[in-house]
Enzyme design. Structure first.
Site, PDB file in Angstrom:
ATOM      1  CG  ASP A 614      45.314  37.834  37.427  1.00 42.51           C
ATOM      2  OD1 ASP A 614      45.107  38.362  38.533  1.00 42.51           O
ATOM      3  OD2 ASP A 614      44.479  37.813  36.518  1.00 42.51           O
ATOM      4  CD  GLU A 620      50.575  26.033  36.257  1.00 46.03           C
ATOM      5  OE1 GLU A 620      50.964  26.016  35.086  1.00 46.03           O
ATOM      6  OE2 GLU A 620      49.389  26.119  36.567  1.00 46.03           O
ATOM      7  CG  HIS A 709      37.020  26.091  37.622  1.00 40.57           C
ATOM      8  ND1 HIS A 709      37.602  27.065  38.402  1.00 40.57           N
ATOM      9  CD2 HIS A 709      37.705  26.104  36.454  1.00 40.57           C
ATOM     10  CE1 HIS A 709      38.602  27.614  37.739  1.00 40.57           C
ATOM     11  NE2 HIS A 709      38.686  27.055  36.555  1.00 40.57           N
TER      12      HIS A 709
END
Length: 772
Positions: A614, A620, A709
């Protein structure tokens, strides 16, 4: 540098502070409210108590001006949307009926209404909720939260400075609302938004604010002439009214660059700038524009994003240079302290000598106060602090923890061939399809399954000594058996073992690698009530023994379907840790990659045919300035390939990324050379699938069809509709069906229903393809 007494009336301040409390009291209160165990009044009381405790701590430490408005139940950008009345149409009825429940509905969604999109706050691991705007958006001022929190601080007798997301950054972070043309530019709404900000500022002035801070971190990115002109117009407008506080415009995370002259000329009373290593160019740039005559400068010289102690002497040199560039120089951290844990004193398991190298929010506050004292009263007044700081810095630099000759020798011997697969993707795909025998639109999940109460209790019992390791591992095995059985029953094609043994996707590995330190109470907010404990990368990295092979092999023994091996990639291991600051990040990434390469080899040798590495943090961690992208992406993609490059052609390598803007790194995603990539796509309506198609991405992809989420359960038809949208961009033979992200934070009932609907959707669309 020696600074004489009374050189400046410097004061100490911070831009923001951790919200959660020492024991995550805010998380517990909010989640209790969601479950109906805590009343709204009790939640508000708990939040007020946390705010007051924070302000008292800051004031007692010597901070002269405390921030207000930085506290949030969920996200400060969502708070800004509420402040300016930018509530999406689909949430207006809920907000009108109950403001608090409507607020949480925007953040989390409901069964019937989707939440706002969520993505990363610049290059941090904090997530914000993306404002949804359109040409018909009407802004209205609601300053109640900001005025109330200012009043709370003033009632304690404190000097307080409200902190707001600046109007330019707010619009630059926004996206077109659903149904609005994709090319709509929210920045065109600036002239409509500014009077609302002016009204809020007037309300704050009437409530007693002398200063107000407007955060504009978006101006630390590359900005077009039109965007810079928008910033100039914004602050010309906001600087004009007489009924406003003095304005402090803050920017952080990188050098301000071409926006610095714009803000320096603006009719505002102060600027707050980042002067830490990544933003060191601000110092020369400020001098080049002639400084800030007649204005206040808040100098962010203490790193607000990492946990290492400050070099006080170096910071004093910077501060001394700045003294001649502004009327008044105050001292702060480089950004909000939201991004670091609360207090090192709680870390009893870290060696006391090593703990002296660390500074969490409270320690950083003390550093800021010390520097402000030295600047205002002279360095002789902080001679003892300077001597202790020098000794601690020297102890860290000379520690054997920081250097392992064997690790460094291995990293130095890496060749280009080590970071390449032995066959091109086209050949690998044939070999993998023959080995795995998967159907069209294969279904899978991202890795983790819900961490049940029984599992969390067992983990707590193990830490407390109430059960032994054997008892805990039996609980993990039972959870793994249940996860495998459910996936088989639901009809998933590629299974996962559920990660029951893992406390966190980074911490779990950090605890098994040399060179890392783990904290017990180092919680940092990731989003909403989701807190993580980033480990601390203190020294050279190696893997003493296999980390995941035993549990992956156990899960595979329970089923004939392929079970993915699950690892966290090298860039994410860095991004979601507090990294060492004494060597280039690329060097550290290579060390982590080599440790993971050993784990990948052991998984393959144990019979694992699908291995997922992952990298949700690849985007980011992208630097904010385009000039810095190429160097970062070169070492980041090399580190991933170094982790995975040693496997056979028929071993399928997956990777995963979530909740970020992927459009500007599609080439880097391609350069990873993973066989399959899964990405967040549900909240963004398959945008990433279109971006991959536009790039000509040649390998397999799984844009998510289930937003994990949010607690809502997507219907089979909703998932199928997203899948059909994905098929418009990605051919069926290269399209996977999966959730957006791992399921660790979800409950079992919603997980079961959502995954069953996901499988139903995949089967329905397969049937449509067959029929056509």
């Amino acid at each position: 540098m020696t600074i004489k007494p009374a050189a400046a009336a410097a004061r100490a301040t911070v831009y923001g502070y951790p919200r959660q409390g020492q024991n995550r009291e805010l998380k517990k209160a909010i989640e209790g409210y969601w479950k109906g165990r805590v009343t709204a009044a009790d939640l508000r009381s708990a939040a007020e108590g946390l705010r007051r405790a924070n302000w008292r701590q800051l004031a007692e430490a010597g901070v002269h001006e405390v921030p207000t408005g930085d506290f949030s139940y969920y996200d400060h950008v969502l708070d800004a949307s509420v402040m300016v009345g930018a509530v999406p149409e689909r949430h207006r009825a809920a907000v009108a009926a109950d403001a608090l429940d409507g607020y949480f509905a925007m953040a989390r969604g409901t069964q019937d209404v989707a939440p706002l999109e969520m993505t990363k706050w610049f290059d941090t691991n904090y997530h914000y909720l993306v404002p949804e705007l359109g040409p018909d958006t009407v802004f209205t001022a609601d300053s109640a939260k900001q005025v109330a929190e200012l009043g709370e601080a003033r009632a304690l007798g404190l000097t307080a400075r409200p902190v707001l997301v600046g109007p330019v950054t707010y619009l630059l972070l926004a996206k077109p609302a659903p149904g609005v043309a994709a090319d709509f530019d929210p920045l065109t709404l600036l002239d409509r938004l500014l009077p609302v900000y002016a009204e809020v500022l007037a309300d704050l002035r009437a409530a007693g604010a002398e200063w107000a801070q407007l955060d504009e971190p978006a101006l630390a990115q590359d900005r077009s002439p039109a965007e810079l002109d928008a910033a100039a117009r914004a602050y010309a407008f906001l600087g004009e009214p007489a009924d406003r506080p003095k304005l402090l415009v803050a920017s952080y995370f990188d050098r301000l660059g071409e926006a610095l002259p714009v803000l320096a000329k603006a009719p505002v009373e102060g600027l707050a700038l980042d002067f830490t290593e990544r933003s060191a160019a601000n110092l020369d740039a400020l001098a080049a524009v002639g400084g800030l005559p007649g204005k206040r400068l808040v100098a962010g010289v203490v790193n607000g994003r990492n946990v290492w102690i400050n070099d006080l002497a170096a910071s004093l040199t910077t501060l001394g240079t700045l003294l001649g560039l502004a009327e008044r120089v105050d001292v702060a951290a480089s950004c909000s302290l939201l991004h670091v844990p609360l207090d090192t004193a709680a870390e009893r398991d870290i060696d006391p000598q090593i703990r002296r190298w660390l500074a969490f929010a409270r320690q950083k506050t003390a550093e800021i106060v010390t520097l402000a004292k030295g600047l205002a009263q002279g360095t002789d007044t902080i001679a003892a602090e300077l001597a202790a700081n020098r000794a601690d810095l020297a102890a860290r630099a000379g520690s054997p923890l920081t250097r392992d000759p064997a690790v460094r020798s291995r990293a130095a011997g890496v060749t280009d061939a080590d970071a390449r697969r032995s066959a091109p993707y086209a050949e690998r795909a044939v070999a993998q399809r023959a080995l795995l025998g998967l159907p069209l639109l294969p279904t899978t999940t991202i890795g983790s399954f819900p961490q049940t109460t029984a599992l969390r209790t067992a983990r707590a019992d193990l830490r407390a000594g109430r059960i032994d390791t054997a008892g805990y591992e039996e609980r993990v095995k039972e959870e793994t058996r249940e996860v495998i059985a459910f996936q088989e029953q639901a009809g998933l094609d590629v299974l996962v073992h559920g990660e029951a043994e893992r406390n966190d996707m980074v911490q779990y590995f950090a605890e098994q690698l040399t060179g890392y330190l783990a904290t017990q109470h180092g919680w940092v907010q990731s989003y909403g009530t989701r807190y993580v404990r980033p480990p601390i990368l203190a020294g050279d990295i190696s893997r003493p023994e296999p980390m995941t092979v035993r549990w992956t092999a156990y899960a595979q023994s329970l089923t004939s379907r392929p079970v993915k091996g699950m690892l966290t990639g090298p860039v994410t291991m860095l991004a979601w840790s507090f990294v060492r600051d004494d060597q280039p990040l690329g060097d550290t990434a290579r060390q982590v990659a080599l440790a993971l390469r050993d784990e990948v080899a052991d998984l393959e040798a144990a019979g694992t045919s699908v291995i997922q590495v992952d990298e949700p943090a690849l985007r980011e961690t992208l630097p904010l300035r385009a000039a810095d992208h190429a160097d970062y992406l070169a070492w980041a993609t090399e580190a991933f390939r170094l982790s995975t490059g040693g496997v056979r052609p028929d071993t399928q390598i997956h990777t995963h990324m979530c909740y970020a803007e992927f459009g500007d790194i599609v080439q880097a995603i391609d350069d990873l050379d993973a066989d399959v990539i899964s990405l967040e796509a549900a909240r963004s309506h398959m945008q990433v699938a279109r971006e991959l198609a536009a790039h000509g991405y040649p390998r397999e992809a799984g844009p998510g069809v289930y937003d994990i989420h949010s607690p809502r359960v997507p219907s089979a038809e909703e998932a199928a509709a997203l899948l059909r949208t994905g098929l418009e961009a990605i051919p069926a033979e290269r399209l996977w069906v999966n959730p957006d992200c791992g399921l660790k934070t979800r409950g079992w009932p919603e997980t079961r229903a959502s995954l069953e609907n996901l499988v139903t959707a995949a089967r329905a669309v397969r049937g449509e393809i067959s029929a056509s």
